[in-house]
Each structure stands twice: as C-alpha cells, then as structure tokens.
Design an enzyme around this catalytic site. Structure first.
Site, PDB file in Angstrom:
ATOM      1  N   GLY A   1      -0.337  14.288  -2.778  1.00  0.00           N
ATOM      2  CA  GLY A   1      -1.782  14.063  -2.848  1.00  0.00           C
ATOM      3  C   GLY A   1      -2.038  12.884  -3.772  1.00  0.00           C
TER       4      GLY A   1
ATOM      5  N   THR B   1       3.180 -12.383   2.623  1.00  0.00           N
ATOM      6  CA  THR B   1       2.297 -12.991   1.639  1.00  0.00           C
ATOM      7  C   THR B   1       2.986 -14.237   1.085  1.00  0.00           C
ATOM      8  OG1 THR B   1       0.847 -12.551  -0.234  1.00  0.00           O
ATOM      9  CG2 THR B   1       3.064 -11.567  -0.331  1.00  0.00           C
TER      10      THR B   1
ATOM     11  N   LEU C   1       3.712  12.799   1.418  1.00  0.00           N
ATOM     12  CA  LEU C   1       4.426  13.809   2.210  1.00  0.00           C
ATOM     13  C   LEU C   1       3.407  14.784   2.796  1.00  0.00           C
ATOM     14  CD1 LEU C   1       7.324  14.657   2.992  1.00  0.00           C
ATOM     15  CD2 LEU C   1       7.252  16.315   1.123  1.00  0.00           C
ATOM     16  N   ASP C   2       2.329  15.043   2.035  1.00  0.00           N
ATOM     17  CA  ASP C   2       1.268  15.964   2.488  1.00  0.00           C
ATOM     18  C   ASP C   2       0.625  15.514   3.793  1.00  0.00           C
ATOM     19  OD1 ASP C   2       0.465  13.871   0.525  1.00  0.00           O
ATOM     20  OD2 ASP C   2      -1.570  14.465   1.099  1.00  0.00           O
TER      21      ASP C   2
ATOM     22  N   GLN D   1       2.087  -5.859  -3.432  1.00  0.00           N
ATOM     23  CA  GLN D   1       2.541  -5.951  -2.038  1.00  0.00           C
ATOM     24  C   GLN D   1       3.831  -5.130  -1.850  1.00  0.00           C
ATOM     25  OE1 GLN D   1       1.518  -9.309  -3.574  1.00  0.00           O
ATOM     26  NE2 GLN D   1      -0.404  -8.411  -2.950  1.00  0.00           N
TER      27      GLN D   1
ATOM     28  N   GLY E   1       1.548   3.110  -2.487  1.00  0.00           N
ATOM     29  CA  GLY E   1       1.137   4.096  -3.506  1.00  0.00           C
ATOM     30  C   GLY E   1       1.675   3.695  -4.874  1.00  0.00           C
ATOM     31  N   LYS E   2       1.906   2.397  -5.055  1.00  0.00           N
ATOM     32  CA  LYS E   2       2.458   1.901  -6.329  1.00  0.00           C
ATOM     33  C   LYS E   2       1.510   2.214  -7.491  1.00  0.00           C
ATOM     34  CE  LYS E   2       2.495  -2.206  -4.472  1.00  0.00           C
ATOM     35  NZ  LYS E   2       2.157  -1.855  -3.063  1.00  0.00           N
TER      36      LYS E   2
ATOM     37  N   THR F   1      -8.375  -3.195  -0.298  1.00  0.00           N
ATOM     38  CA  THR F   1      -8.962  -4.501  -0.568  1.00  0.00           C
ATOM     39  C   THR F   1      -9.931  -4.929   0.527  1.00  0.00           C
ATOM     40  OG1 THR F   1      -7.008  -5.149  -1.815  1.00  0.00           O
ATOM     41  CG2 THR F   1      -8.379  -6.939  -1.002  1.00  0.00           C
ATOM     42  N   THR F   2      -9.573  -4.677   1.795  1.00  0.00           N
ATOM     43  CA  THR F   2     -10.390  -5.200   2.893  1.00  0.00           C
ATOM     44  C   THR F   2     -11.062  -4.102   3.725  1.00  0.00           C
ATOM     45  OG1 THR F   2      -8.448  -5.207   4.315  1.00  0.00           O
ATOM     46  CG2 THR F   2      -8.941  -7.252   3.142  1.00  0.00           C
TER      47      THR F   2
ATOM     48  N   ASN G   1      -5.165 -10.019  -3.703  1.00  0.00           N
ATOM     49  CA  ASN G   1      -4.870  -9.443  -2.385  1.00  0.00           C
ATOM     50  C   ASN G   1      -4.404  -7.999  -2.533  1.00  0.00           C
ATOM     51  OD1 ASN G   1      -2.565 -10.408  -3.678  1.00  0.00           O
ATOM     52  ND2 ASN G   1      -1.556 -11.134  -1.820  1.00  0.00           N
TER      53      ASN G   1
ATOM     54  N   ASP H   1       0.809  -1.224   0.000  1.00  0.00           N
ATOM     55  CA  ASP H   1       0.000   0.000   0.000  1.00  0.00           C
ATOM     56  C   ASP H   1       0.838   1.268   0.000  1.00  0.00           C
ATOM     57  OD1 ASP H   1      -2.295  -1.550   0.095  1.00  0.00           O
ATOM     58  OD2 ASP H   1      -2.335  -1.568   2.285  1.00  0.00           O
TER      59      ASP H   1
ATOM     60  N   GLY I   1      -4.428  -4.138  -3.782  1.00  0.00           N
ATOM     61  CA  GLY I   1      -5.438  -3.114  -4.040  1.00  0.00           C
ATOM     62  C   GLY I   1      -4.689  -1.861  -4.424  1.00  0.00           C
ATOM     63  N   HIS I   2      -4.696  -1.542  -5.709  1.00  0.00           N
ATOM     64  CA  HIS I   2      -3.918  -0.397  -6.199  1.00  0.00           C
ATOM     65  C   HIS I   2      -4.884   0.703  -6.621  1.00  0.00           C
ATOM     66  CE1 HIS I   2      -0.381  -3.306  -7.257  1.00  0.00           C
ATOM     67  NE2 HIS I   2      -0.680  -3.281  -5.976  1.00  0.00           N
TER      68      HIS I   2
HETATM   69  P1  GDP Z   1      -0.709   0.522  -3.555  1.00  0.00           P
HETATM   70  O1  GDP Z   1      -1.315  -0.763  -3.106  1.00  0.00           O
HETATM   71  O2  GDP Z   1       0.757   0.569  -3.318  1.00  0.00           O
HETATM   72  O3  GDP Z   1      -1.062   0.878  -4.979  1.00  0.00           O
HETATM   73  O4  GDP Z   1      -1.340   1.651  -2.630  1.00  0.00           O
HETATM   74  P2  GDP Z   1      -2.905   1.810  -2.240  1.00  0.00           P
HETATM   75  O5  GDP Z   1      -3.630   2.304  -3.427  1.00  0.00           O
HETATM   76  O6  GDP Z   1      -3.401   0.590  -1.571  1.00  0.00           O
HETATM   77  O7  GDP Z   1      -2.818   2.912  -1.108  1.00  0.00           O
HETATM   78  C1  GDP Z   1      -2.257   4.159  -1.332  1.00  0.00           C
HETATM   79  C2  GDP Z   1      -3.314   5.245  -1.077  1.00  0.00           C
HETATM   80  O8  GDP Z   1      -2.680   6.500  -0.995  1.00  0.00           O
HETATM   81  C3  GDP Z   1      -4.325   5.364  -2.202  1.00  0.00           C
HETATM   82  O9  GDP Z   1      -5.563   5.712  -1.647  1.00  0.00           O
HETATM   83  C4  GDP Z   1      -3.787   6.509  -3.039  1.00  0.00           C
HETATM   84  O10 GDP Z   1      -4.788   7.195  -3.775  1.00  0.00           O
HETATM   85  C5  GDP Z   1      -3.193   7.385  -1.982  1.00  0.00           C
HETATM   86  N1  GDP Z   1      -2.040   8.201  -2.390  1.00  0.00           N
HETATM   87  C6  GDP Z   1      -1.026   7.879  -3.240  1.00  0.00           C
HETATM   88  N2  GDP Z   1      -0.093   8.836  -3.223  1.00  0.00           N
HETATM   89  C7  GDP Z   1      -0.514   9.787  -2.354  1.00  0.00           C
HETATM   90  C8  GDP Z   1       0.048  11.027  -1.885  1.00  0.00           C
HETATM   91  O11 GDP Z   1       1.140  11.451  -2.256  1.00  0.00           O
HETATM   92  N3  GDP Z   1      -0.689  11.706  -0.945  1.00  0.00           N
HETATM   93  C9  GDP Z   1      -1.902  11.272  -0.508  1.00  0.00           C
HETATM   94  N4  GDP Z   1      -2.542  12.013   0.398  1.00  0.00           N
HETATM   95  N5  GDP Z   1      -2.447  10.120  -0.946  1.00  0.00           N
HETATM   96  C10 GDP Z   1      -1.754   9.393  -1.839  1.00  0.00           C
HETATM   97  P1  IMO Z   2      -0.789  -4.023  -2.319  1.00  0.00           P
HETATM   98  O1  IMO Z   2      -0.378  -4.547  -3.665  1.00  0.00           O
HETATM   99  C1  IMO Z   2      -0.873  -4.436   2.010  1.00  0.00           C
HETATM  100  C2  IMO Z   2      -0.822  -8.495   3.620  1.00  0.00           C
HETATM  101  C3  IMO Z   2      -2.087  -8.902   4.343  1.00  0.00           C
HETATM  102  C4  IMO Z   2      -1.503  -9.847   5.365  1.00  0.00           C
HETATM  103  C5  IMO Z   2      -0.413 -10.556   4.567  1.00  0.00           C
HETATM  104  C6  IMO Z   2      -0.836 -11.882   3.984  1.00  0.00           C
HETATM  105  O2  IMO Z   2      -2.093  -3.307  -2.338  1.00  0.00           O
HETATM  106  O3  IMO Z   2       0.304  -3.235  -1.707  1.00  0.00           O
HETATM  107  P2  IMO Z   2      -2.381 -12.566   1.939  1.00  0.00           P
HETATM  108  O4  IMO Z   2      -3.812 -12.254   1.648  1.00  0.00           O
HETATM  109  O5  IMO Z   2      -1.432 -12.095   0.883  1.00  0.00           O
HETATM  110  O6  IMO Z   2      -2.155 -14.006   2.294  1.00  0.00           O
HETATM  111  O7  IMO Z   2      -2.050 -11.740   3.283  1.00  0.00           O
HETATM  112  O8  IMO Z   2      -0.048  -9.673   3.533  1.00  0.00           O
HETATM  113  N1  IMO Z   2      -1.031  -7.991   2.240  1.00  0.00           N
HETATM  114  C7  IMO Z   2      -1.000  -6.709   1.912  1.00  0.00           C
HETATM  115  N2  IMO Z   2      -0.866  -5.598   2.663  1.00  0.00           N
HETATM  116  N3  IMO Z   2      -0.961  -4.315   0.675  1.00  0.00           N
HETATM  117  C8  IMO Z   2      -1.080  -5.407  -0.109  1.00  0.00           C
HETATM  118  O9  IMO Z   2      -1.074  -5.349  -1.449  1.00  0.00           O
HETATM  119  C9  IMO Z   2      -1.143  -6.680   0.510  1.00  0.00           C
HETATM  120  N4  IMO Z   2      -1.268  -7.945   0.053  1.00  0.00           N
HETATM  121  C10 IMO Z   2      -1.188  -8.744   1.124  1.00  0.00           C
HETATM  122  O10 IMO Z   2      -2.715  -7.804   4.948  1.00  0.00           O
HETATM  123  O11 IMO Z   2      -0.874  -9.123   6.401  1.00  0.00           O
HETATM  124 MG    MG Z   3      -2.807  -1.450  -1.839  1.00  0.00          MG
END
Ligand code: GDP
Ligand code: IMO
Ligand code: MG
Length: 424
Positions: free
Chosen positions: A415, A239, A332-333, A224, A14-15, A300-301, A37, A12, A39-40
């Site tokens: 942001g 994972t 950073l915000d 992940q 911010g990929k 995701t959850t 698993n 999570d 959630g991007h």
């Molecule tokens: P990922 O799994 O690595 O793609 O990250 P997620 O999407 O699960 O979680 C990142 C969250 O941060 C998302 O809701 C993005 O929209 C948000 N996000 C990404 N970059 C920034 C940032 O620079 N600032 C803020 N406030 N939110 C951001």
């Molecule tokens: P993205 O791609 C954050 C975590 C789960 C749990 C552990 C094992 O959005 O960054 P699993 O369902 O893979 O067997 O769970 O890994 N986990 C993540 N945490 N971002 C993810 O994906 C994750 N994918 C799995 O919360 O701790």
């Molecule tokens: Mg994610």
C-alpha cells in the site's frame, strides 16, 4: 551506512515511498539526477506529497536535503515546492542545499520541449514537457547554458541572457514560427529566483564530502528508472540523463564505492508512461485492472500509465548494470484479485531465445515474451505486516521473482503508506 535507491523499470516504481522510509535512518537525502520530470509521491498518514525536485527526505523535519550538480533545476518549480511545504508547516531553511553548479531549466526550455514534441506528431517521445531535453542539450552544448551560480552575479547574468535570448529567438522564429524570447522578461524572472534561492545555494560536492568525513549517513535518491537511461535505456524513448544507478557517482560527485548498498525499486508488475517499446504491455482488461486498482496515472502529468506483467528480463538487466544488492518490490497489493499472474522470464527475438535485455528499440519491438504463469491470490493484503502472513501464492510469486532476478526482495510494499511495508 550510505545507500542509493534507484528505479529498475521505466520510472514511477515507488522510489519516493521507499526513500521516505529509509530516510528515517539517514542524516542526508540527496537528489542526484533528472529534474522536475520526476514525480515522487510520499504518503504520511492521510497526507500525500508529490515532490518533483525536492528529495523525498524533506517530510522528515531533521533530514538535510541536497540537490546536486547533475539535477537540472527549474527554479520556478523549486520555489513553488519550497513554498508549498512551508505552507504545510514544513520549513527547509537551513536544511536544503542546492548545487551552484546545477544547470537551470528556463521557461524557453519548456517551450522548446513542447514545440519539438508537437513538431514530431505521432513520432513524439511523450516527454513530460518539463524542458528536460532542451536544458540537457544546452548543458552538453555549454555555450548557452545557465547555472544556479549565475543567480549570484546578476550583472553578468543580464549579459548572458541577452545572448541566450537572441540565439533562442532565432531558432524559435525560424524553425517553429513561434514568438521570440524576451531577455528583459527572463532577467526579471531570474531576479526573483535569486531573491528566493540565494540562501540555499552551495558547493554540494564539498558539502557531501565533508559530511561523509564526519560520518554522516547519506541516502541517494534516483529519479526516473534504469530503462529510461540515456545511454542504457530504450533510446530514443528515454530521458536525457543517466537515470540508472550508473548516474549516481557522476551526478552527486561521490564515488560509487562510498555507497554500501544499492537498492533497486520495482513494481510487482510493469508500467510505462510516454511512448516506446514495452514487451510485457497488456493493452487489454488486465492492463486496465492494474491501472484502476493501482491508480496508475502520472504524478507529474496525470497521463494514464501503460501497464503490463512483471518483466524479469528487463529487471535483471537493471540489477546487473546497476550493481543492485537488493530489491524493494512495491504494489504487491495491486495484483490481488487476479486469477493468474504472468512473469516474463525470457525473450524470443528473431527466433532466438535470450534472457538478456536488449535496449535497442527495433529489436525490442520484435520481442515475443516467454512467460511463466502462476496462480494469483484473492485476499486483500494491504494490512499484512509479516511475510509469513501473505497468502501462499503471494509468497510463491515473490520467490519466483527472486529466483529469476537473482537478488533478494528485502522490502515489499502492500500500500502507499509508510505502515504498509513488509521488511524481511
Ligand atoms: P516514484 O516516481 O518512483 O517515486 O513513484 P510515483 O510516486 O510516481 O508512483 C508510485 C505510486 O505508487 C505513488 O502513488 C505511491 O503512493 C504508490 N505506492 C508506492 N508503493 C505502493 C504500494 O506498495 N502499493 C500501492 N498500492 N501503492 C504504492
Ligand atoms: P520518476 O522519477 C516515469 C519519461 C517520460 C517520457 C520520457 C522522456 O517519477 O520515476 P522527459 O520529460 O524526461 O524528456 O521524458 O521519460 N519520464 C518518466 N516516466 N517517471 C519519471 O520520473 C519520468 N521522467 C521522465 O514520460 O517517456
Ligand atoms: Mg514518479
């Protein structure tokens, strides 16, 4: 130019946002690991997209998207995502390719994930219940694994499903006192998957090598984060795949030396969702401030993410094992408004100081963090476009992280939107 984007923390980071931005200069975006698993989140203007299996390049209409061998594909989620985008006017026909060799996550994998977690009680991993562990176990065990290519021969698949259902039923009823698995139901599901997915299936390894030979630029999207890597993360709270940059060549079937740049994504602080050690965790008002301001709830959850200070020891480890060239630091915000900020620059474990991250769970849970404390900034920075326009303390914070981690921070997120990004 081929690039790989990978998470440096516990996921999570911010990929999705960074991949969406870099996809502008790429012909192809490739998901090479993990499963649903992930959630991007991609935010374009006022539209937000939560992607679980589809690469974060899908939003750009001309980008080709590929899901390779090592992704464990839940056909149900994949079809839902394809159809949901279609309804929003984004068609994937002719530009999405799914590996025939990817393993399939079936309904009984998700059921087994839930049953296993429930049986663990307070020792559970805190998985996403997306069936990842059980599907990857079947993949490694081989005998009862199902792959996307099985959808191309339904007669053979019917027999396979019979054997799988018998085996799973014995386990479900004996170990978990759960209902048996119905082979006919599985077969009906697979028929509908085949109906909707056959047009997207190919040998993605051959496809990618042909594209590379033709000079196309490829962006590899990690799922992940490095600290969740099955071999190099905080086992067992990880994972079931190699979610560090090391998983990219095996996952995609493309050697790492064909990638010109590995970009590591990190938040300006640290989050983790699920159980496991987290040395810089702030289970207090600081953590709550970050959670509220950064909307730190799982894509995701929906679970609240655990929040804490930036762990430069962990980030350096991820940079080192992943061969990371530069860093994208987002959120950073979110740190605006805090009086002071802490950065963990070393660990003290059993009276010994170390700057090297040790993923072994027991040692990590005995870690005392050694922090550098710096002054924060109060200004809202979410509209800043140039590094020089950031408050001096924010610039100092970036410089401090760079000096400890030893790699340039080339992209800064202020942001969630594409426009809220500073390039240096
Ligand atoms: P990922 O799994 O690595 O793609 O990250 P997620 O999407 O699960 O979680 C990142 C969250 O941060 C998302 O809701 C993005 O929209 C948000 N996000 C990404 N970059 C920034 C940032 O620079 N600032 C803020 N406030 N939110 C951001
Ligand atoms: P993205 O791609 C954050 C975590 C789960 C749990 C552990 C094992 O959005 O960054 P699993 O369902 O893979 O067997 O769970 O890994 N986990 C993540 N945490 N971002 C993810 O994906 C994750 N994918 C799995 O919360 O701790
Ligand atoms: Mg994610």
């Amino acid at each position: 130019m081929n690039c790989c984007v990978v998470g440096l923390q516990w996921g999570d980071e911010g990929k999705g946002k960074i991949v969406d931005i870099l996809a502008e200069d790429s012909d192809i975006v490739v998901r090479y690991g993990g499963g649903a698993n992930a959630g991007h989140t991609v935010v374009v203007d006022d539209n937000s997209f939560a992607l679980h299996l589809l690469p974060s390049g899908v939003i750009r209409p001309d980008t080709v998207c590929v899901i390779t061998n090592a992704v464990v594909v839940d056909p149900e989620t994949l079809i839902t995502e394809i159809e949901a985008l279609d309804e929003r006017g984004i068609s994937l026909q002719g530009r999405l390719w799914v590996s025939e060799n990817a393993n399939m996550v079936m309904s009984y994998h998700k059921q087994e994930d839930r049953l296993r977690e429930e049986s663990l009680g307070k020792n559970k991993i805190g998985t996403t219940i997306r069936g990842i562990g059980p599907c990857c176990s079947d993949k490694i065990g081989r005998s009862y694994a199902l792959r996307i290519c099985d959808l191309t021969d339904l007669d053979a698949l019917r027999n396979k499903l019979q054997a799988v259902a018998e085996y799973k039923s014995r386990i479900f009823t004996a170990v978990y006192q759960a209902d048996p698995v119905d082979a006919d139901e599985l077969f009906e599901m697979c028929k509908s998957y085949a109906d909707k997915l056959l047009g997207f299936i190919t040998d993605t390894t051959e496809f990618l090598h042909r594209q590379i030979a033709a000079g196309k630029s490829i962006l590899f999207e990690g799922a992940q984060g490095t600290l969740l890597d099955i071999d190099h993360g905080t086992f067992p709270f990880v994972t079931s795949s190699n979610s560090s940059a090391l998983g990219m060549p095996a996952g995609a079937g493309v050697p790492a030396r064909m990638v010109d740049k590995f970009i590591g994504v990190a938040k300006a602080y640290t989050t983790r969702v699920g159980a496991g050690p987290f040395p810089t965790e702030q289970d207090n008002e600081i953590g709550q401030y970050i959670r509220d301001k950064g909307h730190e709830y799982g894509t995701t959850t929906g679970r609240p993410r655990r929040c804490g200070w930036f762990d430069a020891v962990a980030a350096s480890y991820s940079v080192n094992i992943g061969g990371i060239d530069s860093i994208a630091l987002v959120h950073l915000d979110t740190l605006s408004g805090l009086e002071e900020l802490k950065v963990c620059k070393a660990y003290e474990i059993d009276g010994r100081e170390t700057a090297f991250f040790t993923p072994g769970g027991a040692k990590l849970s005995r870690t005392r963090c050694i922090y550098e404390t710096v002054a924060g900034w109060q200004e809202d920075i979410s509209t800043v476009e140039d590094f020089a326009d950031l408050p001096q303390n924010a610039q100092n914070y970036i410089s401090l992280l760079e000096s400890i981690v030893g790699k340039p921070i080339a992209i800064i997120g202020v942001g969630p939107k594409r426009s809220q990004t500073i390039f240096r």
